[in-house]
Scaffold this motif. Structure first.
Motif, PDB file in Angstrom:
ATOM      1  N   THR A 157       0.836  -1.241   0.090  1.00  0.00           N
ATOM      2  CA  THR A 157       0.104  -0.111   0.039  1.00  0.00           C
ATOM      3  C   THR A 157       0.952   1.355  -0.195  1.00  0.00           C
ATOM      4  N   VAL A 158       0.797   2.036  -1.064  1.00  0.00           N
ATOM      5  CA  VAL A 158       2.001   3.114  -1.208  1.00  0.00           C
ATOM      6  C   VAL A 158       1.127   4.526  -1.100  1.00  0.00           C
ATOM      7  N   ILE A 165      -2.209   0.905  -4.408  1.00  0.00           N
ATOM      8  CA  ILE A 165      -1.632  -0.469  -4.033  1.00  0.00           C
ATOM      9  C   ILE A 165      -0.874  -1.065  -5.177  1.00  0.00           C
ATOM     10  N   LEU A 166       0.078  -1.904  -4.942  1.00  0.00           N
ATOM     11  CA  LEU A 166       0.910  -2.738  -5.514  1.00  0.00           C
ATOM     12  C   LEU A 166       0.269  -4.061  -5.831  1.00  0.00           C
ATOM     13  N   VAL A 167      -0.140  -4.622  -6.996  1.00  0.00           N
ATOM     14  CA  VAL A 167      -0.949  -5.695  -7.112  1.00  0.00           C
ATOM     15  C   VAL A 167      -0.273  -6.951  -7.990  1.00  0.00           C
ATOM     16  N   GLN A 224      12.509   6.590   1.562  1.00  0.00           N
ATOM     17  CA  GLN A 224      13.151   7.540   0.235  1.00  0.00           C
ATOM     18  C   GLN A 224      11.977   7.672  -0.392  1.00  0.00           C
ATOM     19  N   VAL A 225      11.237   6.808  -0.821  1.00  0.00           N
ATOM     20  CA  VAL A 225      10.256   6.977  -1.807  1.00  0.00           C
ATOM     21  C   VAL A 225       9.107   7.823  -1.350  1.00  0.00           C
ATOM     22  N   ALA A 226       8.579   7.857   0.278  1.00  0.00           N
ATOM     23  CA  ALA A 226       7.763   8.411   0.735  1.00  0.00           C
ATOM     24  C   ALA A 226       8.393   9.977   0.628  1.00  0.00           C
ATOM     25  N   GLU A 227       9.588  10.134   0.931  1.00  0.00           N
ATOM     26  CA  GLU A 227      10.310  11.644   0.586  1.00  0.00           C
ATOM     27  C   GLU A 227       9.941  12.146  -0.693  1.00  0.00           C
ATOM     28  N   PHE A 228      10.077  11.245  -1.763  1.00  0.00           N
ATOM     29  CA  PHE A 228      10.313  11.578  -3.174  1.00  0.00           C
ATOM     30  C   PHE A 228       8.663  11.923  -3.520  1.00  0.00           C
ATOM     31  N   ILE A 229       7.947  11.288  -2.728  1.00  0.00           N
ATOM     32  CA  ILE A 229       6.467  11.561  -3.122  1.00  0.00           C
ATOM     33  C   ILE A 229       6.091  12.872  -2.707  1.00  0.00           C
ATOM     34  N   PRO A 251       1.975  10.020   0.542  1.00  0.00           N
ATOM     35  CA  PRO A 251       2.634   8.642   0.925  1.00  0.00           C
ATOM     36  C   PRO A 251       1.962   8.237   2.013  1.00  0.00           C
ATOM     37  N   VAL A 252       1.678   6.930   1.808  1.00  0.00           N
ATOM     38  CA  VAL A 252       1.287   6.268   3.165  1.00  0.00           C
ATOM     39  C   VAL A 252       2.185   6.122   4.274  1.00  0.00           C
TER      40      VAL A 252
END
Length: 268
Positions: free
Chosen positions: A98-99, A223-225, A247-252, A262-263
């Motif tokens: 869950t992204v 979500i990634l499915v 890192q991905v949350a910060e990018f978002i 980001p979740v």
């Protein structure tokens, strides 16, 4: 002759290695914005994970691609939509991560607020069952309509225009394909647009929306499915870990300025 033989063997080996690398690539179907952008960020951050990002075009059903084995996973949808797709396709999928949340927004090229909305105003909404219902709940949250009292949970109860019990401005609900709605802005009074399509159209949900879904307790996280068969594949596990990383949350957060949320919680 020996040199020629060695060269031929080298070419054969190179082709074999290339084919092997291609076979090991993790094929992910994703909407161009923001999903493919997030995946391409991961490609730079985690190059050992060989991602092949397949950008979706209008009319392509990424769940059918996944069910047919044309991709290994997809990243474009929320859980209520997935559940609806499982029923429609007669398939069972697996949620691997869950992204983020893309708040649904209400936009207009004709009005700066809801106060100037005339009686009989036209409202474009997505025509798929889950996002249609989601749009009606959003319109209700802005005081524009009222749904039947039995519709309390947008994640589990799907409302349609027939379930509107109070419509003081006599709004006319127009159901349109989600990707086409931004193009209708000049022709309607209001348009309810998914976050990814708003971004693709150059809109900033955080700034341009007259009304926006709240992120708190939002059941529509993207979500990634994948399939049950690939759920425990090490590559899927690695991608899920990357998507949930700080890192991905910060990018978002930095890249989308509140239009995509980001979740993952911020790091202290």
């Amino acid at each position: 002759m020996k040199n020629a033989a060695f060269k031929l063997a080298g070419v054969t080996l190179a082709l074999s290695l290339a084919w092997g690398a291609q076979a090991d690539a993790l094929r992910i179907a994703a909407d161009p914005v923001p999903h493919a952008e997030i995946l391409n960020f991961i490609k730079k951050q985690d190059p050992k994970l060989d991602l092949q990002v397949v950008e979706l075009t209008s009319g392509v059903n990424a769940n059918e691609l996944l069910a047919n084995g044309d991709v290994d996973a997809n990243y474009f949808q929320h859980l209520p939509y997935l559940k609806d797709q499982e029923k429609a396709l007669g398939k069972t999928f697996a949620v691997a991560a869950t992204v983020h949340i893309e708040p649904l927004g209400i936009y207009s090229h004709k009005h700066k607020d809801f106060k100037t909305l005339p009686d009989g105003a036209t409202v474009a909404v997505p025509n798929n069952a889950t996002n249609l219902s989601r749009s009606l709940f959003l319109l209700q949250s802005q005081g524009l309509i009222k749904l039947n009292a039995k519709f309390t949970d947008p994640a589990t109860t799907l409302a349609t225009p027939k379930d509107i019990v109070d419509n003081p401005k006599k709004l006319k609900i127009l159901e349109i394909e989600s990707p086409q709605i931004p193009r209708s802005l000049d022709d309607v009074d209001l348009a309810v647009i998914n976050g990814n399509y708003a971004l693709e159209a150059g809109l900033s949900p955080a700034k341009d929306a007259l009304g926006l879904e709240k992120a708190e307790h939002n059941p529509y996280a993207n979500i990634l499915v994948t399939t049950p068969q690939l759920e425990n594949d090490p590559r899927i596990k690695e991608l899920a870990k990357d998507l949930a990383s700080p890192q991905v949350a910060e990018f978002i957060r930095q890249h989308y300025n509140g239009s995509v949320i980001p979740v993952a919680t911020p790091q202290s």
